[in-house]
Design an enzyme around this catalytic site. Sequence first.
Site, PDB file in Angstrom:
ATOM      1  N   HIS A  97     123.755  46.987 140.897  1.00  0.00           N
ATOM      2  CA  HIS A  97     123.055  45.940 141.673  1.00  0.00           C
ATOM      3  C   HIS A  97     123.375  46.022 143.165  1.00  0.00           C
ATOM      4  CE1 HIS A  97     120.998  43.835 138.505  1.00  0.00           C
ATOM      5  NE2 HIS A  97     122.103  43.786 137.791  1.00  0.00           N
ATOM      6  N   ASP A 153     128.329  44.745 136.859  1.00  0.00           N
ATOM      7  CA  ASP A 153     127.492  44.717 135.658  1.00  0.00           C
ATOM      8  C   ASP A 153     126.334  45.700 135.832  1.00  0.00           C
ATOM      9  OD1 ASP A 153     126.468  43.027 137.715  1.00  0.00           O
ATOM     10  OD2 ASP A 153     125.072  42.096 136.311  1.00  0.00           O
ATOM     11  N   GLU A 154     125.739  46.072 134.716  1.00  0.00           N
ATOM     12  CA  GLU A 154     124.501  46.865 134.702  1.00  0.00           C
ATOM     13  C   GLU A 154     124.529  48.039 135.695  1.00  0.00           C
ATOM     14  OE1 GLU A 154     121.463  43.489 133.043  1.00  0.00           O
ATOM     15  OE2 GLU A 154     121.602  43.614 135.220  1.00  0.00           O
ATOM     16  N   VAL A 155     125.523  48.888 135.534  1.00  0.00           N
ATOM     17  CA  VAL A 155     125.636  50.048 136.431  1.00  0.00           C
ATOM     18  C   VAL A 155     124.708  51.148 135.884  1.00  0.00           C
ATOM     19  CG1 VAL A 155     127.240  51.617 137.601  1.00  0.00           C
ATOM     20  CG2 VAL A 155     128.030  49.363 136.861  1.00  0.00           C
ATOM     21  N   ASP A 204     130.082  43.781 130.707  1.00  0.00           N
ATOM     22  CA  ASP A 204     129.124  44.565 129.897  1.00  0.00           C
ATOM     23  C   ASP A 204     129.370  46.069 129.900  1.00  0.00           C
ATOM     24  OD1 ASP A 204     126.615  45.381 132.110  1.00  0.00           O
ATOM     25  OD2 ASP A 204     127.946  43.739 132.595  1.00  0.00           O
TER      26      ASP A 204
END
Length: 478
Positions: A97, A153-155, A204
Amino acid sequence: MEENRVMVSSPFELHLVHLDLKGAPPKVSYLAEIFPLFHALGANGILLEYEDMFPYDGELKPLRGNDAYSSSEIKEILKLAKLHELEVVPLVQTFGHMEFVLKHKEFCHLREVAMFPNTVNPHKEESLKLVSAMIEQVLVLHGDLQWFHIGCDEVYYLGEGEESKEWLQQEENTIEKLCLTHMKAVTSHVVSAHPTVKPIVWDDMLRGMSEETLRDSGIAQLAELMIWDYSPDLDVDSKATLIKKYQKCNFSKLWFASAFKGATGVNQSLTLIGHHLKNHQQWLKVAESSPAGIIRGIALTGWQRYDHFSVLCELLPVGIPSLAICLQALKNGGYSEKVKEDVEKSLGISSLEIDTFMSDISGTFPGSEILSLVTQITFYLKSSVDELLENNRYVTGWFSPYHRKRKKIHPIMIHHFQPDALRLLTKWTTVTQELQTAMGKIFFMSATEEWMEENVQPSLQKLQGTVEDLDRAIKALS
């Protein structure tokens, strides 16, 4: 005495309200109005996700959004938070992000995958320098902090860059190791430069890792994990298993993250309270089944965009009734009719629907006018315009695109739909102006413009175009 008794029934010592500033960031004057409400509803902290609203300086200046708060405004926000007993936890993304950073030409060479601006390249020394500089600038303005959230998160696409592909060809290297190495570098920077500040990391990217990998990495000694799940039917047992696993990996404290808005649709305009209430009820069950002393707190997230480039979802004032119900349910260890009544009283709402969208809602809380107008627009604008332009037989039969283009109209037919079209146009123009005024008090011009262009203009312009074409056709008759 009564106050204390109620607070005891929450399993969380900290209830953080997440303010996602990457879309429709509120003016400081609005925060001054809602911080006391947050406190009254049971919040005792703010998770402040700055994104491009922080007044980055020096070589980081390009990261500032056009509406970024000034240093003095940040100090004012911190002062307000202290005044209303809200612990501030800043959140700065340092891995995934990262669009608000990596979209800029000055920093695009630090992308993991050259085409995509979301993930930073963990192999480059300059990447760590960049995120460390961002963290430092935020920390300097904040002074006394207990926690600092570094995102992670969400890499997405990690391991897919050229340098990563090469690195991964060596046998002992894995994507997990790559991920943990960067997280450790960032958390180590925070801890060594600021020994009293504890980093928090989204969980996550670590969920699927083996106990051994996590334990051996030593990340647990450096950071606290925030486990997030926004679904109304989150699986309590699998969360309990996950918590046991993290405990075995030596994480001493864990956080939960729920959602009070911004998690049910990328362009959602109204908040379905029941969806979010169920999410919090599930988290309460998880807390009940957790070992004593492991849970630090819960962050109630209120996403304002799904990422830096997506559209706005529900505006903050629209989500306040949901936030109120969720906070009160946590504070009271569950939901009841009394919780609902208390919330109605504190928001000045005569009666709240939990499981359906209400077509008519007004209140007295700060920003309630926006909720009322957004509700009207969401329920009736598009449907009333479509009804006139697509279902009215006089319009479809005697003023079709073919007629409009040629300025042809049967004089008798004018009387059958012109009054309706003008009435609608007057009504919606008035509502739109009222909303613009209300939004102008709380948001910067860019947020108002964006919301209007997305949610109002498509229908309003269709209606305006029809009325203008009708005028031209009438003029052509004479």
